[in-house]
Design an enzyme around this catalytic site. Structure first.
Site, PDB file in Angstrom:
ATOM      1  N   TYR A   1       0.832  -1.208   0.000  1.00  0.00           N
ATOM      2  CA  TYR A   1       0.000   0.000   0.000  1.00  0.00           C
ATOM      3  C   TYR A   1       0.866   1.257   0.000  1.00  0.00           C
ATOM      4  O   TYR A   1       0.557   2.247  -0.672  1.00  0.00           O
ATOM      5  CB  TYR A   1      -0.917  -0.014   1.228  1.00  0.00           C
ATOM      6  CG  TYR A   1      -1.836   1.187   1.292  1.00  0.00           C
ATOM      7  CD1 TYR A   1      -3.022   1.212   0.582  1.00  0.00           C
ATOM      8  CD2 TYR A   1      -1.511   2.301   2.074  1.00  0.00           C
ATOM      9  CE1 TYR A   1      -3.866   2.315   0.631  1.00  0.00           C
ATOM     10  CE2 TYR A   1      -2.348   3.404   2.144  1.00  0.00           C
ATOM     11  CZ  TYR A   1      -3.522   3.408   1.410  1.00  0.00           C
ATOM     12  OH  TYR A   1      -4.342   4.507   1.456  1.00  0.00           O
ATOM     13  N   ASN A   2       1.956   1.226   0.739  1.00  0.00           N
ATOM     14  CA  ASN A   2       2.827   2.398   0.839  1.00  0.00           C
ATOM     15  C   ASN A   2       3.791   2.533  -0.335  1.00  0.00           C
ATOM     16  O   ASN A   2       4.485   3.552  -0.457  1.00  0.00           O
ATOM     17  CB  ASN A   2       3.632   2.339   2.139  1.00  0.00           C
ATOM     18  CG  ASN A   2       2.762   2.560   3.365  1.00  0.00           C
ATOM     19  OD1 ASN A   2       1.725   3.237   3.289  1.00  0.00           O
ATOM     20  ND2 ASN A   2       3.157   1.985   4.490  1.00  0.00           N
TER      21      ASN A   2
END
Length: 389
Positions: free
Chosen positions: A296-297
């Site tokens: 996600y990051n």
């Protein structure tokens, strides 16, 4: 396999079996009519279709295999003529080893395998006799007769026994929610012999089974812990309200976390990659992130392969809480046990990019025109799996 084990297995797998202690009257030591095992009057189902009738004799010839070693052609007879009214098992051939004075006190076990074929066992040691009684769930006072068939234990019986054993083992009043969920699930799976393949093929059904099992376990603990409290009169209304609030608050706090724990196990068995309670923007913590927070990051990771799932037992008023849990993920999935939501609310959820996930059994409670936009748990797993392959 020992003679004891063979005797136990044979009796357990037979429709009719019999046991008795060998007595002096059997061996002829008392000077009775003849040597041969005296059989109790209730033993007639072993050999006959009906009891013997006074005034006539009747017999039945059978083959008996003794100690899984040798066979005899024997005779089961009812003596009803004259003053006699007894059953005996006779004719064992010369040198038969189990009708001597040394056998008095031994346990005779006869097992019907077919109309004309039987298995016979003689157990001599105290330990073997006691182990046989324990395995067949009878006592020494219940010998000299047909061994009662044990009623097969149902899955529900096994589940309750597993619950009670867990409650007895507890060292605290109420266990942490995760322990409660794990033990309820373990009890259910073992009691009903559920396999991983069954869970994979029907996760919607098994999830509801686990939730129901956990609530039953929770109520079992409640009844155990509060049995004394509810039998004792309350000294004031305030005391009653305080106790009631404690019970209700514990029930409410358990339900939400319970759903998360069981979903996590479903996803693990389904071999999905995921993380729970990760931290995203504004310190938000979505319940489930697929595949993980590192992806996600990572700005280079394909956003179409990121999936968020929130879980709420009810969501009629709380679904908006998930809208800002992960900015990169446009469609937010929400698993709920809510049954039925209005058309207006479903349309509003759709406009905000929220897609519901519900157990398959609950799908029919939603408006027909919206069902195509609602995923079952199995359907959600397929969506996630497609992003990870």
């Amino acid at each position: 396999m020992s003679i004891l084990e063979k005797a136990i297995q044979s009796a357990q797998q037979s429709e009719v079996s019999f046991s008795k202690f060998i007595k002096p009257n059997d061996t002829g030591a008392t000077g009775g009519h003849q040597a041969g095992f005296h059989m109790h009057k209730n033993s007639w189902p072993l050999f006959f279709n009906s009891p013997g009738e006074k005034g006539s004799n009747k017999d039945h010839y059978v083959t008996i295999r003794w100690q899984d070693d040798f066979e005899t052609s024997s005779r089961f007879i009812y003596y009803g003529v004259g003053t006699r009214n007894e059953y005996r098992l006779t004719r064992f051939g010369r040198g038969f080893p189990y009708l001597t004075d040394d056998n008095v006190g031994d346990l005779l076990v006869l097992v019907k395998k077919s109309a004309d074929f039987f298995e016979g066992y003689v157990l001599s040691s105290d330990e073997d006799i006691e182990d046989f009684f324990a395995a067949l769930n009878i006592s020494s006072t219940e010998t000299n007769g047909i061994i009662p068939k044990q009623v097969e234990q149902t899955s529900e019986d096994r589940l309750l026994q597993c619950f009670l054993a867990y409650v007895k083992s507890l060292q605290v009043d109420f266990p942490p929610t995760i322990d409660l969920a794990n033990n309820a699930r373990t009890c259910f799976i073992s009691s009903y012999n559920i396999t991983s393949n069954q869970i994979k093929s029907n996760p919607d059904k098994e999830l509801l089974n686990w939730l129901e099992a956990e609530y039953s376990l929770f109520k079992t603990i409640e009844n155990d812990r509060y049995s004394e409290l509810i039998r004792t009169p309350f000294q004031s209304v305030e005391e009653l309200v305080k106790s009631a609030n404690t019970i209700l608050n514990r029930r409410k706090s358990r339900a939400g976390k319970s759903l998360e724990h069981h979903l996590e196990e479903i996803f693990r068995i389904s071999e999905l990659i995921f993380q729970t309670q990760v931290t995203t923007e504004n310190n938000k913590k979505p319940d489930f992130m697929f595949p993980n927070i590192e992806s996600y990051n990572d700005p280079k990771f394909d956003e179409n392969k990121l999936v968020l799932l929130a879980s709420k037992t009810t969501c009629k008023d709380r679904w908006r809480q998930i809208l800002n849990e992960a900015d990169r993920i446009k469609t937010k999935h929400l698993f709920t046990l809510q049954q039925g939501i209005s058309k207006n609310q479903l349309e509003e959820m759709n406009n905000y990019g929220v897609q519901l996930v519900v157990p398959r059994a609950y799908l029919s409670s939603f408006p027909t025109e919206h069902r195509a936009n609602i995923l079952t748990l199995e359907g959600f797993i397929e969506v996630v799996y497609a992003t990870q392959t």
